[in-house]
Design an enzyme around this catalytic site. Sequence first.
Site, PDB file in Angstrom:
ATOM      1  N   TYR A 293       0.935  -1.335  -0.012  1.00 42.78           N
ATOM      2  CA  TYR A 293       0.087  -0.145  -0.031  1.00 42.78           C
ATOM      3  C   TYR A 293       0.929   1.155   0.038  1.00 42.78           C
ATOM      4  O   TYR A 293       2.134   1.085  -0.019  1.00 42.78           O
ATOM      5  CB  TYR A 293      -1.143   0.177   1.311  1.00 42.78           C
ATOM      6  CG  TYR A 293      -0.384   0.583   2.527  1.00 42.78           C
ATOM      7  CD1 TYR A 293       0.497  -0.479   3.268  1.00 42.78           C
ATOM      8  CD2 TYR A 293      -0.375   1.881   3.035  1.00 42.78           C
ATOM      9  CE1 TYR A 293       1.005  -0.188   4.336  1.00 42.78           C
ATOM     10  CE2 TYR A 293       0.103   2.052   4.337  1.00 42.78           C
ATOM     11  CZ  TYR A 293       0.857   1.089   4.986  1.00 42.78           C
ATOM     12  OH  TYR A 293       1.408   1.406   6.260  1.00 42.78           O
TER      13      TYR A 293
ATOM     14  N   GLU B 231      11.172   2.890  15.005  1.00 40.61           N
ATOM     15  CA  GLU B 231      10.178   3.762  14.423  1.00 40.61           C
ATOM     16  C   GLU B 231       9.173   3.911  15.414  1.00 40.61           C
ATOM     17  O   GLU B 231       9.287   3.372  16.390  1.00 40.61           O
ATOM     18  CB  GLU B 231       9.596   3.215  13.200  1.00 40.61           C
ATOM     19  CG  GLU B 231      10.461   2.684  12.041  1.00 40.61           C
ATOM     20  CD  GLU B 231       9.705   2.311  10.679  1.00 40.61           C
ATOM     21  OE1 GLU B 231       9.522   3.255   9.821  1.00 40.61           O
ATOM     22  OE2 GLU B 231       9.260   1.093  10.814  1.00 40.61           O
TER      23      GLU B 231
ATOM     24  N   LYS C 231       6.456  -1.917   2.339  1.00 44.22           N
ATOM     25  CA  LYS C 231       5.106  -1.411   3.088  1.00 44.22           C
ATOM     26  C   LYS C 231       4.031  -2.459   2.643  1.00 44.22           C
ATOM     27  O   LYS C 231       3.234  -2.224   1.795  1.00 44.22           O
ATOM     28  CB  LYS C 231       4.955  -0.083   2.070  1.00 44.22           C
ATOM     29  CG  LYS C 231       4.079   0.993   2.929  1.00 44.22           C
ATOM     30  CD  LYS C 231       4.248   2.423   2.609  1.00 44.22           C
ATOM     31  CE  LYS C 231       3.331   3.406   3.100  1.00 44.22           C
ATOM     32  NZ  LYS C 231       3.172   3.518   4.633  1.00 44.22           N
TER      33      LYS C 231
HETATM   34  C1  LIG Z   1       6.062   2.182  10.016  1.00 47.93           C
HETATM   35  C2  LIG Z   1       5.982   3.431   9.268  1.00 47.93           C
HETATM   36  N1  LIG Z   1       7.063   4.060   9.372  1.00 47.93           N
HETATM   37  C3  LIG Z   1       7.250   5.207   8.437  1.00 47.93           C
HETATM   38  C4  LIG Z   1       6.275   5.741   7.684  1.00 47.93           C
HETATM   39  C5  LIG Z   1       6.310   7.103   7.021  1.00 47.93           C
HETATM   40  O1  LIG Z   1       6.486   7.000   5.587  1.00 47.93           O
HETATM   41  P1  LIG Z   1       6.044   8.216   4.640  1.00 47.93           P
HETATM   42  O2  LIG Z   1       6.714   9.336   5.403  1.00 47.93           O
HETATM   43  O3  LIG Z   1       6.407   7.537   3.507  1.00 47.93           O
HETATM   44  O4  LIG Z   1       4.691   8.370   4.722  1.00 47.93           O
HETATM   45  C6  LIG Z   1       4.917   5.078   7.940  1.00 47.93           C
HETATM   46  C7  LIG Z   1       4.086   5.581   7.203  1.00 47.93           C
HETATM   47  O5  LIG Z   1       2.953   5.148   7.094  1.00 47.93           O
HETATM   48  C8  LIG Z   1       4.982   3.974   8.698  1.00 47.93           C
HETATM   49  O6  LIG Z   1       3.732   3.301   8.659  1.00 47.93           O
END
Ligand SMILES: Cc1ncc(COP(=O)(O)O)c(C=O)c1O
Length: 279
Positions: free
Chosen positions: A31, A179, A147
């Site tokens: 996604y 994270e 993702k």
């Molecule tokens: C686990 C995780 N880390 C980092 C991110 C940040 O990603 P982005 O900056 O591409 O939205 C997301 C975004 O959904 C996430 O789910």
Amino acid sequence: MKILWKNQIVERDTVKIDIEDRAYQYGDGLYEAIRIYHSEMFMFDEHFDRLARCAKEIRLELPFSRNELKENLEKLIALEKITEGEAYLQVSRGIKSPRNHLIPLPGTVEAILTANVIPIKRDIESQEKGHTACIVEDQRWLHCNIKSLSLLGNVLSLNEAVEQGYDDALLVRNGFFTEASASNLWFVIDGKLYTHEDGNLVLPGITKMKLREIARELDIQIIEKAVPVTKLDQIEECFASNSIHEVTPIVSINEIPVKDGKRGPITKLLLEKYIEATI
Ligand SMILES: Cc1ncc(COP(=O)(O)O)c(C=O)c1O
């Protein structure tokens, strides 16, 4: 409400999802969540590049080209009259019956795209006041750079934090921060900006990419290296970044205020510059 389904724009309530869709049965798919500003997708190409890279890693053939996807999402944004919002898209590996874990042979299954667009507004209160967070053991798999639709580890972590009265979970693996539950994590220590290095333990965020660029322009030193939990008392600022919420300060960790418990100056400056980049 109109949505995108199998590269066609259709009414949401006309869509049928098969019970043997692999996304539904295995979470077998990918996604992206893309922010919309002024009726345009922000950093679409970077999101597409990540989707294409992830598709390659899980051996899924995307059923659309970059331009096809972009044009269809743009049409959907216009039809739904979204000026500020989010485009969510997911790609399932497709329908295979009978159910079997094994990836179906090429040509025997067709990946399925679904996407919708919704209006959202910037959450100014959270961006100013920040979130509280607690530390939760990172219980996810070892391919966090993909993702994937399978987000149970993230779901359970956030739930654990919220059940205890916190806004978010800061994930820790082997003693190092990775994270937050749905965002990349940043720290300021000794005036320097730290974030986990890209690799299999974190998602390479698109917002992270933009913030990296902004920090360099501002001459803020970035160190892409995991921060150990043992440095908790040295943290001057902490924030989380993702496409939807941009930059959210983390003002306390396990009930201990980060510095004075207020958004720090580097966090504020990075958000201001990020917002400028979206105008
Ligand atoms: C686990 C995780 N880390 C980092 C991110 C940040 O990603 P982005 O900056 O591409 O939205 C997301 C975004 O959904 C996430 O789910």
